[in-house]
Design a protein around this motif. Structure first.
Motif, PDB file in Angstrom:
ATOM      1  N   CYS A   1       9.448 -19.125  25.413  1.00 29.26           N
ATOM      2  CA  CYS A   1      10.646 -19.951  25.322  1.00 29.26           C
ATOM      3  C   CYS A   1      11.439 -19.625  24.050  1.00 29.26           C
ATOM      4  O   CYS A   1      12.660 -19.455  24.086  1.00 29.26           O
ATOM      5  CB  CYS A   1      10.243 -21.425  25.358  1.00 29.26           C
ATOM      6  N   PHE A   2      10.747 -19.513  22.924  1.00 26.76           N
ATOM      7  CA  PHE A   2      11.380 -19.200  21.648  1.00 26.76           C
ATOM      8  C   PHE A   2      12.029 -17.821  21.683  1.00 26.76           C
ATOM      9  O   PHE A   2      13.160 -17.636  21.208  1.00 26.76           O
ATOM     10  CB  PHE A   2      10.345 -19.296  20.522  1.00 26.76           C
TER      11      PHE A   2
ATOM     12  N   LYS B   1      13.208 -16.209  24.250  1.00 24.99           N
ATOM     13  CA  LYS B   1      14.424 -16.281  25.067  1.00 24.99           C
ATOM     14  C   LYS B   1      15.558 -16.955  24.299  1.00 24.99           C
ATOM     15  O   LYS B   1      16.689 -16.487  24.339  1.00 24.99           O
ATOM     16  CB  LYS B   1      14.150 -17.042  26.361  1.00 24.99           C
ATOM     17  N   GLN B   2      15.248 -18.048  23.608  1.00 22.97           N
ATOM     18  CA  GLN B   2      16.266 -18.773  22.832  1.00 22.97           C
ATOM     19  C   GLN B   2      16.913 -17.881  21.784  1.00 22.97           C
ATOM     20  O   GLN B   2      18.116 -17.915  21.586  1.00 22.97           O
ATOM     21  CB  GLN B   2      15.654 -19.965  22.090  1.00 22.97           C
ATOM     22  N   GLN B   3      16.102 -17.117  21.087  1.00 22.95           N
ATOM     23  CA  GLN B   3      16.575 -16.340  19.942  1.00 22.95           C
ATOM     24  C   GLN B   3      16.899 -14.891  20.279  1.00 22.95           C
ATOM     25  O   GLN B   3      17.366 -14.156  19.415  1.00 22.95           O
ATOM     26  CB  GLN B   3      15.528 -16.369  18.823  1.00 22.95           C
TER      27      GLN B   3
ATOM     28  N   GLU C   1       9.479 -26.803  25.094  1.00 19.62           N
ATOM     29  CA  GLU C   1      10.868 -26.702  24.659  1.00 19.62           C
ATOM     30  C   GLU C   1      11.068 -27.342  23.284  1.00 19.62           C
ATOM     31  O   GLU C   1      11.792 -26.817  22.452  1.00 19.62           O
ATOM     32  CB  GLU C   1      11.806 -27.350  25.686  1.00 19.62           C
TER      33      GLU C   1
ATOM     34  N   GLU D   1      12.182 -25.362  19.937  1.00 18.49           N
ATOM     35  CA  GLU D   1      13.328 -25.812  19.139  1.00 18.49           C
ATOM     36  C   GLU D   1      12.926 -25.985  17.671  1.00 18.49           C
ATOM     37  O   GLU D   1      13.687 -25.628  16.765  1.00 18.49           O
ATOM     38  CB  GLU D   1      13.884 -27.122  19.701  1.00 18.49           C
TER      39      GLU D   1
ATOM     40  N   ARG E   1      12.835 -22.617  16.293  1.00 21.31           N
ATOM     41  CA  ARG E   1      14.196 -22.120  16.108  1.00 21.31           C
ATOM     42  C   ARG E   1      14.787 -22.638  14.803  1.00 21.31           C
ATOM     43  O   ARG E   1      15.391 -21.891  14.034  1.00 21.31           O
ATOM     44  CB  ARG E   1      15.086 -22.520  17.286  1.00 21.31           C
TER      45      ARG E   1
END
Length: 75
Positions: free
Chosen positions: A18-19, A21-23, A56, A60, A63
């Motif tokens: 997840c991290f 993909k976010q970054q 998630e 976050e 992030r």
């Protein structure tokens, strides 16, 4: 409280994905960041039952730590 080590490993893999993909990071870079992060230490040590938080939410938190470190504002 501590979590089952096998369940924690699965949790880490989902948070890393997840991290990343976010970054826009590779999985290797996200893995490296996680294992050197304050978030990882809190999860590993069972502080505030961080391992019970959603993937998630933890991504976050990572992030935010990533941005703080990038800006040089992290102690």
């Amino acid at each position: 409280m501590t979590a089952n080590p096998i369940l924690l490993q699965k949790k880490y893999s989902r948070v890393i994905e997840c991290f990343a993909k976010q970054q826009g990071l590779s999985l290797d870079a996200a893995l490296d960041f996680l294992y050197h992060s304050q978030v990882y230490q809190l999860i590993r040590d069972g502080v505030s039952d961080m391992h019970c938080m959603s993937d998630e939410y933890l991504a976050e938190e990572l992030r935010q730590e990533y941005i703080e470190k990038a800006l040089g504002n992290y102690q």
